[in-house]
Design a protein around this motif. Structure first.
Motif, PDB file in Angstrom:
ATOM      1  N   VAL A 183       0.838  -1.198   0.000  1.00 35.31           N
ATOM      2  CA  VAL A 183       0.000   0.000   0.000  1.00 35.31           C
ATOM      3  C   VAL A 183       0.873   1.247   0.000  1.00 35.31           C
ATOM      4  O   VAL A 183       0.548   2.250  -0.650  1.00 35.31           O
ATOM      5  CB  VAL A 183      -0.954  -0.011   1.223  1.00 35.31           C
ATOM      6  N   ALA A 184       1.983   1.199   0.713  1.00 32.36           N
ATOM      7  CA  ALA A 184       2.910   2.340   0.719  1.00 32.36           C
ATOM      8  C   ALA A 184       3.474   2.585  -0.674  1.00 32.36           C
ATOM      9  O   ALA A 184       3.653   3.742  -1.087  1.00 32.36           O
ATOM     10  CB  ALA A 184       4.035   2.101   1.717  1.00 32.36           C
ATOM     11  N   LEU A 185       3.744   1.509  -1.420  1.00 26.51           N
ATOM     12  CA  LEU A 185       4.226   1.684  -2.799  1.00 26.51           C
ATOM     13  C   LEU A 185       3.181   2.390  -3.648  1.00 26.51           C
ATOM     14  O   LEU A 185       3.514   3.228  -4.499  1.00 26.51           O
ATOM     15  CB  LEU A 185       4.566   0.327  -3.424  1.00 26.51           C
ATOM     16  N   GLU A 186       1.900   2.053  -3.430  1.00 22.68           N
ATOM     17  CA  GLU A 186       0.821   2.651  -4.214  1.00 22.68           C
ATOM     18  C   GLU A 186       0.720   4.150  -3.972  1.00 22.68           C
ATOM     19  O   GLU A 186       0.454   4.916  -4.899  1.00 22.68           O
ATOM     20  CB  GLU A 186      -0.505   1.960  -3.877  1.00 22.68           C
ATOM     21  N   THR A 187       0.913   4.577  -2.746  1.00 20.56           N
ATOM     22  CA  THR A 187       0.838   6.014  -2.469  1.00 20.56           C
ATOM     23  C   THR A 187       2.106   6.727  -2.918  1.00 20.56           C
ATOM     24  O   THR A 187       2.050   7.828  -3.459  1.00 20.56           O
ATOM     25  CB  THR A 187       0.600   6.269  -0.968  1.00 20.56           C
ATOM     26  N   MET A 188       3.240   6.080  -2.729  1.00 19.82           N
ATOM     27  CA  MET A 188       4.520   6.710  -3.084  1.00 19.82           C
ATOM     28  C   MET A 188       4.701   6.855  -4.588  1.00 19.82           C
ATOM     29  O   MET A 188       5.244   7.850  -5.062  1.00 19.82           O
ATOM     30  CB  MET A 188       5.671   5.919  -2.472  1.00 19.82           C
ATOM     31  N   ILE A 189       4.218   5.863  -5.357  1.00 20.28           N
ATOM     32  CA  ILE A 189       4.425   5.920  -6.807  1.00 20.28           C
ATOM     33  C   ILE A 189       3.618   7.054  -7.440  1.00 20.28           C
ATOM     34  O   ILE A 189       3.916   7.512  -8.539  1.00 20.28           O
ATOM     35  CB  ILE A 189       4.096   4.562  -7.472  1.00 20.28           C
ATOM     36  N   LEU A 190       2.603   7.534  -6.707  1.00 19.22           N
ATOM     37  CA  LEU A 190       1.843   8.695  -7.175  1.00 19.22           C
ATOM     38  C   LEU A 190       2.408   9.997  -6.607  1.00 19.22           C
ATOM     39  O   LEU A 190       1.792  11.063  -6.742  1.00 19.22           O
ATOM     40  CB  LEU A 190       0.371   8.550  -6.804  1.00 19.22           C
ATOM     41  N   GLY A 191       3.576   9.906  -5.995  1.00 18.44           N
ATOM     42  CA  GLY A 191       4.280  11.112  -5.562  1.00 18.44           C
ATOM     43  C   GLY A 191       3.759  11.734  -4.280  1.00 18.44           C
ATOM     44  O   GLY A 191       4.083  12.894  -3.976  1.00 18.44           O
ATOM     45  N   LYS A 192       2.980  10.995  -3.499  1.00 23.69           N
ATOM     46  CA  LYS A 192       2.432  11.549  -2.267  1.00 23.69           C
ATOM     47  C   LYS A 192       3.414  11.354  -1.110  1.00 23.69           C
ATOM     48  O   LYS A 192       3.929  10.247  -0.923  1.00 23.69           O
ATOM     49  CB  LYS A 192       1.096  10.882  -1.901  1.00 23.69           C
ATOM     50  N   PRO A 193       3.664  12.413  -0.320  1.00 24.89           N
ATOM     51  CA  PRO A 193       4.463  12.205   0.885  1.00 24.89           C
ATOM     52  C   PRO A 193       3.728  11.232   1.799  1.00 24.89           C
ATOM     53  O   PRO A 193       2.545  11.414   2.083  1.00 24.89           O
ATOM     54  CB  PRO A 193       4.553  13.609   1.502  1.00 24.89           C
ATOM     55  N   THR A 194       4.433  10.190   2.220  1.00 28.55           N
ATOM     56  CA  THR A 194       3.790   9.072   2.909  1.00 28.55           C
ATOM     57  C   THR A 194       4.412   8.839   4.279  1.00 28.55           C
ATOM     58  O   THR A 194       5.640   8.782   4.403  1.00 28.55           O
ATOM     59  CB  THR A 194       3.891   7.794   2.057  1.00 28.55           C
ATOM     60  N   ILE A 195       3.559   8.703   5.274  1.00 27.47           N
ATOM     61  CA  ILE A 195       3.975   8.364   6.626  1.00 27.47           C
ATOM     62  C   ILE A 195       3.671   6.882   6.846  1.00 27.47           C
ATOM     63  O   ILE A 195       2.543   6.440   6.618  1.00 27.47           O
ATOM     64  CB  ILE A 195       3.219   9.207   7.673  1.00 27.47           C
ATOM     65  N   VAL A 196       4.671   6.115   7.266  1.00 29.69           N
ATOM     66  CA  VAL A 196       4.462   4.689   7.526  1.00 29.69           C
ATOM     67  C   VAL A 196       4.946   4.349   8.933  1.00 29.69           C
ATOM     68  O   VAL A 196       5.791   5.043   9.501  1.00 29.69           O
ATOM     69  CB  VAL A 196       5.195   3.794   6.499  1.00 29.69           C
ATOM     70  N   SER A 197       4.422   3.273   9.475  1.00 30.01           N
ATOM     71  CA  SER A 197       4.882   2.790  10.773  1.00 30.01           C
ATOM     72  C   SER A 197       6.300   2.252  10.665  1.00 30.01           C
ATOM     73  O   SER A 197       6.654   1.591   9.684  1.00 30.01           O
ATOM     74  CB  SER A 197       3.961   1.679  11.286  1.00 30.01           C
ATOM     75  N   ASN A 198       7.076   2.536  11.663  1.00 33.05           N
ATOM     76  CA  ASN A 198       8.464   2.074  11.713  1.00 33.05           C
ATOM     77  C   ASN A 198       8.492   0.611  12.165  1.00 33.05           C
ATOM     78  O   ASN A 198       8.915   0.282  13.274  1.00 33.05           O
ATOM     79  CB  ASN A 198       9.264   2.961  12.666  1.00 33.05           C
ATOM     80  N   THR A 199       8.009  -0.253  11.279  1.00 34.22           N
ATOM     81  CA  THR A 199       7.887  -1.671  11.624  1.00 34.22           C
ATOM     82  C   THR A 199       7.968  -2.534  10.381  1.00 34.22           C
ATOM     83  O   THR A 199       7.724  -2.062   9.262  1.00 34.22           O
ATOM     84  CB  THR A 199       6.551  -1.947  12.356  1.00 34.22           C
ATOM     85  N   GLY A 200       8.290  -3.803  10.569  1.00 33.56           N
ATOM     86  CA  GLY A 200       8.257  -4.779   9.493  1.00 33.56           C
ATOM     87  C   GLY A 200       9.028  -4.360   8.258  1.00 33.56           C
ATOM     88  O   GLY A 200      10.101  -3.767   8.323  1.00 33.56           O
ATOM     89  N   GLY A 201       8.433  -4.659   7.095  1.00 30.05           N
ATOM     90  CA  GLY A 201       9.101  -4.358   5.835  1.00 30.05           C
ATOM     91  C   GLY A 201       9.044  -2.906   5.433  1.00 30.05           C
ATOM     92  O   GLY A 201       9.833  -2.453   4.598  1.00 30.05           O
TER      93      GLY A 201
END
Length: 421
Positions: free
Chosen positions: A318-336
């Protein structure tokens, strides 16, 4: 496929004039588009299509229903759908058992006409069929482990979890090679299942380029001219959406101008919707339910920023989906996800389950719009360069070829040892 285009080498692999090995792949997965439950479906679709494009013959065996064809050719992939033996069973584990029986039977019938080179199983849900077919068809078994029951629940706490955990353990043990999506997952398999490093290969999930085609206001009129922070995913506890609800409550108390939109379906959806009503947070957030790909792209593209607050996330497509559209993305500092995002460079990291940490990252991006744009652009660049499906499929194809060669070399070595005694 034009069989005259391929010759056969000494090991029985099909090779093109450029000596590129072409495999006949039997891929097992319980979901496949348009039957989409989670990210697994999209992963197998992207991988299978690009393996086919690179010259492999791919057959995907999956669950069907009355509305889908039993056999279909989709973008170069042979899709075979089966109905579980007990398709109307309300017990999910029994239903999965019936699906595996149907898969094994159908694969045996397919093998009467197709000489497969390798089996590729995706998660424990198809593990029973994969293991049976490995033995009956005498083929190497490659398995991709996308997540674990231990990780989803931070341990094994009841009989159902124990059953799934044991199914995962058996599939891992019986597989000739394992693919995992991140260093985090490699550590989990090493620690929880005592899997040897040489048996595991890290290949990340991939993503197709996304392009917004719709306007959010046309789909959701209530969002017209509204600034919002977007999140999406399957609505289950491990995705951390309770953290967004808590952040919305804090934002309301502090009179912060934050409105959260969460998209997705899942068993916790109505529970979270009730919580919003009980906490009187309708002016701060909304769960809009299931969205299709075009709606998702529009919601991402027109958001101020995106938040992926997972408590457990083996990778984070899901993070890839938001990032590939150029959106600044906040993710949890966990897992992959902490392997995808470099803090303040390609995205921002928040403490898992910590609403105040989430709000701190949101505040930073809103207060520094130029930096936010820069982070969004860098995120898009890194995703485009590292996570394209062509690259991922190429890496997977090489692992398949190595798995097949190792499987064939070992019996030869064993025979040579016996002859020399």
């Amino acid at each position: 496929m034009d069989n005259s285009f391929f010759q056969q080498n000494d090991l029985g692999l099909h090779t093109s004039p450029s000596n590129k090995q072409s495999l006949k792949i039997l891929m097992l997965c319980w979901e496949f588009p348009p039957n989409i439950v989670g990210g697994l479906s999209r992963h197998v679709a992207g991988l299978s299509v690009h393996l086919a494009e690179s010259g492999h013959e791919v057959h995907v065996l999956t669950a069907g229903n009355g509305n889908l064809l039993s056999d279909e050719w989709i973008k170069g992939v042979n899709v075979h759908r089966v109905k579980p033996i007990n398709e109307y069973d309300d017990n999910f584990l029994s239903w999965i058992g019936g699906l595996n029986l149907a898969m094994a039977f159908r694969a045996e019938k397919l093998s009467e006409d197709i000489h497969f080179d390798i089996i590729h199983a995706h998660d424990w849900l198809v593990g029973s069929a994969a293991i049976v077919l490995k033995e009956s068809m005498e083929l190497p078994l490659l398995s991709t482990i996308h997540a674990t029951e231990y990780g989803r629940n931070n341990g094994i706490h009841n009989e159902k979890q124990r059953f799934i955990h044991n199914q995962e353990q058996e599939l891992i043990r019986e597989s000739d090679q394992i693919i995992i999506c991140s260093e985090y997952m490699k550590n989990v398999l090493s620690t929880v299942f005592d899997t040897k490093n040489e048996k595991m290969a890290i290949i990340p999930n991939g993503i197709e380029p996304l392009k917004p085609e719709l306007k959010t206001a046309d789909i959701f009129p209530e969002l017209k001219d509204k600034k919002y922070i977007f999140s999406l995913g399957r609505i289950v506890k491990e995705k951390g959406f309770e953290t967004i609800i808590e952040a919305a409550a804090i934002a309301k108390k502090r009179k912060l101008d934050c409105f959260f939109v969460v998209a997705g379906k899942g068993p916790m959806l109505e529970t979270y919707r009730r919580q919003i009503l009980e906490l009187k947070l309708e002016s701060q957030m909304m769960f809009i339910g299931y969205v299709n790909d075009k709606e998702r792209n529009a919601l991402i593209a027109e958001s101020e920023l995106t938040v992926i607050p997972s408590l457990y996330e083996p990778f984070g497509i899901v993070a890839l989906e938001t990032m590939i559209l150029g959106k600044p993305t906040i993710v949890s500092n966990t897992g992959g996800m902490k392997g995808i995002v470099k803090h303040l460079h390609t995205g921002l990291l928040m403490t898992p389950g910590n609403a105040n940490s989430m709000l701190e990252q949101i505040d930073f991006l809103i207060e520094h719009p130029l930096k936010a744009e820069e982070i969004g652009n860098r995120g898009r660049q890194i995703v485009t360069s590292l996570y394209g499906w062509k690259r991922i499929a190429s890496q997977t194809g090489m692992v398949m070829q190595d798995t097949l060669l190792n499987k064939r070399v070992k019996p030869s070595e064993a025979n040579e040892t016996l002859n020399n005694k």
